[in-house]
Scaffold this motif. Structure first.
Motif, mmCIF file in Angstrom:
data_model
loop_
_atom_site.group_PDB
_atom_site.id
_atom_site.type_symbol
_atom_site.label_atom_id
_atom_site.label_comp_id
_atom_site.label_asym_id
_atom_site.label_seq_id
_atom_site.Cartn_x
_atom_site.Cartn_y
_atom_site.Cartn_z
ATOM 1 N N ASN B 136 0.817 -1.219 0.000
ATOM 2 C CA ASN B 136 0.000 0.000 0.000
ATOM 3 C C ASN B 136 0.851 1.269 0.000
ATOM 4 N N ILE B 137 1.893 1.238 0.787
ATOM 5 C CA ILE B 137 2.781 2.405 0.813
ATOM 6 C C ILE B 137 3.415 2.596 -0.555
ATOM 7 N N LYS B 138 3.817 1.489 -1.139
ATOM 8 C CA LYS B 138 4.456 1.553 -2.457
ATOM 9 C C LYS B 138 3.499 2.144 -3.487
ATOM 10 N N LYS B 139 2.268 1.709 -3.422
ATOM 11 C CA LYS B 139 1.280 2.175 -4.394
ATOM 12 C C LYS B 139 1.140 3.705 -4.314
ATOM 13 N N LEU B 140 0.979 4.196 -3.108
ATOM 14 C CA LEU B 140 0.830 5.646 -2.947
ATOM 15 C C LEU B 140 2.136 6.362 -3.301
ATOM 16 N N GLY B 141 3.231 5.762 -2.896
ATOM 17 C CA GLY B 141 4.535 6.361 -3.186
ATOM 18 C C GLY B 141 4.785 6.488 -4.680
ATOM 19 N N LYS B 142 4.432 5.449 -5.408
ATOM 20 C CA LYS B 142 4.617 5.475 -6.869
ATOM 21 C C LYS B 142 3.788 6.589 -7.487
#
Lengths: 168, 168
Positions: B136-142
DNA sequence: ACTATGTTTCAGTAAATATTGAAAATTCGG
DNA sequence: CCGAATTTTCAATATTTACTGAAACATAGT
């Protein structure tokens, strides 16, 4: 990579990351630990996992609660208090943005309003540059303020789809 | 308010503001001073205005140059070096965003990629929560990464008109 | 209302970060 | 290429910030 190692890395990097964002290392590490814990955990758990003192845990967990990033949970039949973190990352980001806007951007804009009204001859280049600089910062700041306000109220889907629209 | 007092307030507050953004107080104060100076100034000017040592000025001005926020100016016939800051605030913001993205967001996303590939039974709730959180963090970060990239390339007018469109 | 268990506070200390100042290095004009 | 002016470096020091641990406080069960 093993889970235990991955956890360590996540916690340690989240802590370092936090320090660049005005959040102290330990507070960010506790937050990281809570994020990856499936169930609520106690202060003692945190002390053990992060090798920090009771007082340190207590102060930082309180701060996390102030920021709206963690909550205290009372489990029936349990003497100890448990804690858990908001897992919805979009919500986490919004809370952080809201808090920092309140603490930093809003006061800065207030100050700029005052400073823009400096007295003196606008023909004087020192006065002129000052007023222009302050004015320009204010203009961008105000825009950021509005943008953030709307973001704080926004749904994740709404946000992402709009961003994709503009930033294809 | 007199100009001299307004300058003081601006510099001091810009310094405090900077500390919340991973920029040290003095570096931000020098930056503020440069922003409101109509003409380029020397290191000695900065020492005097801010009451700080020569070494301190020198280190922080170098850092400002690294960030692309200040430049060294050689005036013909002058022995000393002069310095000035980028006055276009939108450009300043873009440079800061670019630099911090490179230093913080990019490495974080790289790490998350690695961590998402943690081994272990996805039925285990510890593994499951970890992978989900990281994902989830990765998704938002991307998404943030893409947004910032486009912003870095954007014209101010383009940015503001688009923002106004969405955030009426 | 006593006691055991758990939480909070905070003065003292440790660690991290920023600053000084003087010596070394560099640059420039002649 | 010499010497004065200026800039840079960095070990020592000061300042700020974070952490500890033990005492004070709170709470729940009996």
């Amino acid at each position: 990579m093993k889970l235990s190692e991955a956890k360590q890395q996540f916690i340690s990097n989240w802590g370092a990351f936090g320090t660049h964002w005005g959040i102290n290392r330990t507070m960010a590490q506790i937050h990281a630990l809570l994020l990856i814990s499936p169930d609520p955990i106690t202060q003692d758990d945190m002390m053990e996992e992060l090798n920090i003192s009771r007082g340190n845990v207590n102060m930082n967990i309180r701060e996390l609660i102030n920021w709206g990033l963690a909550e205290r949970i009372i489990l029936p039949g349990e003497r100890k208090e448990f804690f858990s973190a908001e897992k919805d990352i979009w919500l986490v980001v919004k809370r952080i943005v809201k808090e920092r806007k309140k603490r930093e951007l809003d006061p800065m804009l207030q100050l700029l309003d005052k400073l823009e009204a400096v007295e003196g001859d606008k023909k004087d280049k020192h006065v002129k540059t000052f007023v222009e600089t302050v004015g320009n910062i204010k203009k961008l700041g105000k825009q950021a303020d509005k943008t953030l306000d709307t973001m704080i109220k926004a749904e994740e889907n709404w946000f992402i789809s709009n961003m994709l629209k503009i930033f294809k």
